[in-house]
Each structure stands twice: as C-alpha cells, then as structure tokens.
Design a protein around this motif. Sequence first.
Motif, PDB file in Angstrom:
ATOM      1  N   SER A 357     -60.008   0.487 -48.554  1.00  0.00           N
ATOM      2  CA  SER A 357     -59.331  -0.117 -49.691  1.00  0.00           C
ATOM      3  C   SER A 357     -58.528   0.922 -50.471  1.00  0.00           C
ATOM      4  O   SER A 357     -57.417   0.642 -50.937  1.00  0.00           O
ATOM      5  CB  SER A 357     -60.348  -0.798 -50.617  1.00  0.00           C
ATOM      6  OG  SER A 357     -59.703  -1.390 -51.724  1.00  0.00           O
ATOM      7  N   GLU A 361     -54.614   0.683 -51.164  1.00  0.00           N
ATOM      8  CA  GLU A 361     -54.107   0.688 -52.538  1.00  0.00           C
ATOM      9  C   GLU A 361     -53.102   1.811 -52.748  1.00  0.00           C
ATOM     10  O   GLU A 361     -52.111   1.656 -53.473  1.00  0.00           O
ATOM     11  CB  GLU A 361     -55.275   0.794 -53.530  1.00  0.00           C
ATOM     12  CG  GLU A 361     -54.884   0.773 -54.993  1.00  0.00           C
ATOM     13  CD  GLU A 361     -54.392  -0.589 -55.497  1.00  0.00           C
ATOM     14  OE1 GLU A 361     -54.406  -0.793 -56.722  1.00  0.00           O
ATOM     15  OE2 GLU A 361     -53.972  -1.440 -54.673  1.00  0.00           O
ATOM     16  N   ARG A 364     -49.955   0.676 -51.216  1.00  0.00           N
ATOM     17  CA  ARG A 364     -49.307  -0.334 -52.055  1.00  0.00           C
ATOM     18  C   ARG A 364     -48.466   0.324 -53.145  1.00  0.00           C
ATOM     19  O   ARG A 364     -47.302  -0.044 -53.367  1.00  0.00           O
ATOM     20  CB  ARG A 364     -50.354  -1.253 -52.690  1.00  0.00           C
ATOM     21  CG  ARG A 364     -49.755  -2.374 -53.550  1.00  0.00           C
ATOM     22  CD  ARG A 364     -50.829  -3.201 -54.225  1.00  0.00           C
ATOM     23  NE  ARG A 364     -51.486  -2.507 -55.319  1.00  0.00           N
ATOM     24  CZ  ARG A 364     -51.025  -2.473 -56.579  1.00  0.00           C
ATOM     25  NH1 ARG A 364     -49.898  -3.097 -56.895  1.00  0.00           N
ATOM     26  NH2 ARG A 364     -51.696  -1.832 -57.510  1.00  0.00           N
ATOM     27  N   ARG A 421     -59.413  -3.019 -54.802  1.00  0.00           N
ATOM     28  CA  ARG A 421     -58.516  -4.176 -54.745  1.00  0.00           C
ATOM     29  C   ARG A 421     -58.625  -4.930 -53.418  1.00  0.00           C
ATOM     30  O   ARG A 421     -58.556  -6.155 -53.374  1.00  0.00           O
ATOM     31  CB  ARG A 421     -57.066  -3.745 -54.975  1.00  0.00           C
ATOM     32  CG  ARG A 421     -56.128  -4.929 -55.131  1.00  0.00           C
ATOM     33  CD  ARG A 421     -54.685  -4.479 -55.334  1.00  0.00           C
ATOM     34  NE  ARG A 421     -54.479  -3.722 -56.546  1.00  0.00           N
ATOM     35  CZ  ARG A 421     -54.265  -4.240 -57.749  1.00  0.00           C
ATOM     36  NH1 ARG A 421     -54.271  -5.549 -57.905  1.00  0.00           N
ATOM     37  NH2 ARG A 421     -54.071  -3.445 -58.793  1.00  0.00           N
TER      38      ARG A 421
END
Length: 490
Positions: A357, A361, A364, A421
């Motif tokens: 994750s 993230e 992202r 997230r």
Amino acid sequence: MASSSLPPPLPSSTSLTSQQSSSPPSQLPIRKMPGSYGWPLVGPLSDRLDYFWFQGPEKFFKSRSEKYKSTVFRTNIPPAFPFLGNVNPNIVAVLDVKSFSYLFDMDLVDKRDVLIGDFRPSLDFYGGIRVGVYLDTTEPKHAKVKSFAMEILKRSSEVWLRELLSNLDKFWETVESDISKNPDGGASYLIGLQRCMFNFLSTAMTGANPSVSPDIAENGWKMLDKWLAIQVIPTTKIGILQPLEEIFLHSWAYPFFLVAGDYKKLYDFISENAGDVIRLGDEEYGLTRDETVHNLLFNLGFNAYGGFSIFLPSLIGKIAGDTTGLQERLRTEVRKVCGSGSVLNFRTVNEMELVKSVVYETLRLNPPVPLQYARARDDFKISSHDAVYEVKKGELLCGYQPLVMRDASIFDDPEEFKPDRFVGETGSKLLNYLFWSNGPQTGTPSASNKQCAAKEMVTITAALIIANLFLRYDKITGDAGSIKTVVKAT
C-alpha cells in the motif's frame, strides 16, 4: 463521491470508458469544451512561459481547470521550440480519473510517437529505430516488441530477486560507510542508488552483467543519465535561473552526437554480453539484432532505470522522513511475514499488505511519468465526472497525472499521504483508479495495449526494497536525497 462510494471498476477489456462512469453517459450534459489556444505564436508562447516560468506545470493545469470550471479543456503544452513550426502545442487536457482513462482505450486513441507529446527526439537516439514505446498497437511490429519485452521479464524472475538483493547489500554498505565518515551530515545516496539500479537491472533484464566491463560498471549509469537528460530537457521544467532556462534549455532539441560515444559503448556492451536474449528476439519474435539491442537499451535506460531513478528517492524519502510511526508498522509487518529466518522472496513480500500500500500510495502522489498522451483516432465523446465533450479526430489528449491521481471524486483526502489507502477490500478497489503504469493497476499488460510490461515487477521490486530495508534496520532517518542515520536490526 469519495472512496467510500466508488464508481464502477474499470472493465478488463481494452475499452475502458463505457463503464467508467459515476452516472450513465446519457445522464451527463453535453458541454462545449472550454479553453482556447490563443493567437498564433502569442498563445503558445504565453502558455510556455506560464508552464516553465511563471506558474510551473501543476499550477499551470490547476489554474486553468479552476478558470474553466472543468477538468477537460483546450490549451497549449509547451513544445521544445514553438517558433519552428514542426511541433504542434495544441492539446486537450484531461485532469480527472474518468476522462484520463480514455488515454488507454486503444479503440479510441492512437499512441504513435506521442511519448513526449507532439515532440519526439531524433531517432538517432535509438539507432534510427522507432522502439516499442513509439509504436501504436495497430502497427505489426508493436506486438512483437511488446511480447518480447514481457517474455524477457518472465524469464528473468529467478535472476531478478538474487540480483536485486545482492546489489542492495552493496548499496546499504556504501550508505553505512558514508554515514560513518560523516556522522553529522549523513550520506547522499542518489548516486549509489542509481549505480545499484543500473547493475541490477542490466543483469536481470538483459543478462549482461556490468562487472565484465570496468568502463560500463563504473560509468554505465552516468551514460544513461546523459542519454535520458538531453532527450527530455527541452520539455521539462528544471528550476534553474530564468530566463537562462528558457533560452538555453527549452529553445531547441539537443543533437544525438552529444551522447553518441556513450550510446555506442552501451550498445556494444549489450550486443556482446546479452547473447541469450538477443537470440530470443531473433528466433522467437523475428527481431533483427539492431531492433533487439536498441529496444533492450530503451527498456533498460528509459523505462526501468529512468523510472526507478525518479520513483525510489520519493519512496525512500517518504519512509525515512516519517514521524507518525509508519516505520515501526512496516518493520513489524515485514518481520512477522518473513519469520525468524528472514526469508524474503516474491511470495512473502506479496503478503505484506501495508508495504504494498505504501508503494501504491507513493506512486499515486509521485508518478514517475507525470504526463501521458494519446491522439484521437476519430471523433468521439469524452466524459468527465460532470459532463460530456466532443473530441475531434487527430486531437492530442494530455493528462497530468499528479492532478489526476488527486481526484477528490475518487480518493478521500487526496492531497494527504495515507499509507493504508490501498489496504483491505475498499483499498483493493481503489487500484482500479491507480494509473501510474499507462493503465489501471488492475489491468494486464498485453501486446494489444500500451500498459507497462513491467508493471508488476516495478511494484514488487519497490516492496522488496522496503522489506529488505526493515530486515536490515530497525530505523532510518533522512529524506529524498540523503540518509542521516541508520539503526541496525536487533
């Protein structure tokens, strides 16, 4: 609409748009696309100065989106040399997840020669060959080159882990040594990291180990840095003193002869030491030796080495600079999964949900390739979350990923780094909207699309680096450029 109430996931086919809707297209109003290109010469020049000088890329796109009250609009993206007339600066900007997804619908868009927008560096940089990234899926050569790239990655899986961990050991030993020599200032690790990535990727992807050539082992990473830089600098904001940047860096395309000697050395190194891979390209995919070597060099230098050189400092810096307890949580997960034997492999790292994750993230918020382009094959209608717009055949669509990946209609608190997230069922659904790899994270690279062939290898490699870090250390401190302290595992 935030992550607790997501739009339907993207379909698994190459057509991404039909289901990418928070409401059916028929219920969305058809709106005239806002924005303009301005007066000839004057409009592109004004936008160029805003993009490179007065605003910077993020503010450039964000301010226009706010002005037009739309995430889809027409504007200019700065070419390297707007006055020469051979580069068209006109684009359709797509700045939300829904409209951005159209860039990957190969039924609607053409990806021919649009890696850096309408500007393409001279083919001399690739031995006179249009390498795979510049080919559209409708071109027969694309399927051969893409399939070849995916097969290389598949065959390298056994070598990949061994070479990564071996080179990471050397990297961390160098960091520790530099810290011991300069305990107050810490260790700048960017050069060591690039050297580590070059040695690892060259061996894993091509079978050519830099250790057989003292010159390549010492300078190969520098050669790639220079080769990459002079291709992209004309369209990239550097941040040096203006107007010098505009005058000297953004006014022309740089000639290949500046790096011709280095590129020949890299070509000869691959040609002489990647025999098995070159034979694979010839015997199974019908590629000539030149086509194979130049594509290998591009995949190694631009896609893999270049991408990791941008992405990994962001990842390491985020972890090293954290003060929220994230390091303790990562350390606990890594050591629990690996067990007392500290067994780290593809299977164990895939069980590290928080580690993965954190990788997602970081991708992202800091996508290695901020701009994505595609050209409309024919007239079609494009939807944002709020409206439908008409796109004309031949228009160039451009998505600025740092804004797209902060779409508040998809991601809760989109500006905030949330390590959890992508954890759990809700988090896994969000992977439908993570587009760093020229397609959704849930997509599958194939010969019929342009999604990064190494999509899974990139994320698992980053996760392996985090896991390796916390098997070796209890804690590190630093930022995206240097590591101040390390506390060895107890």
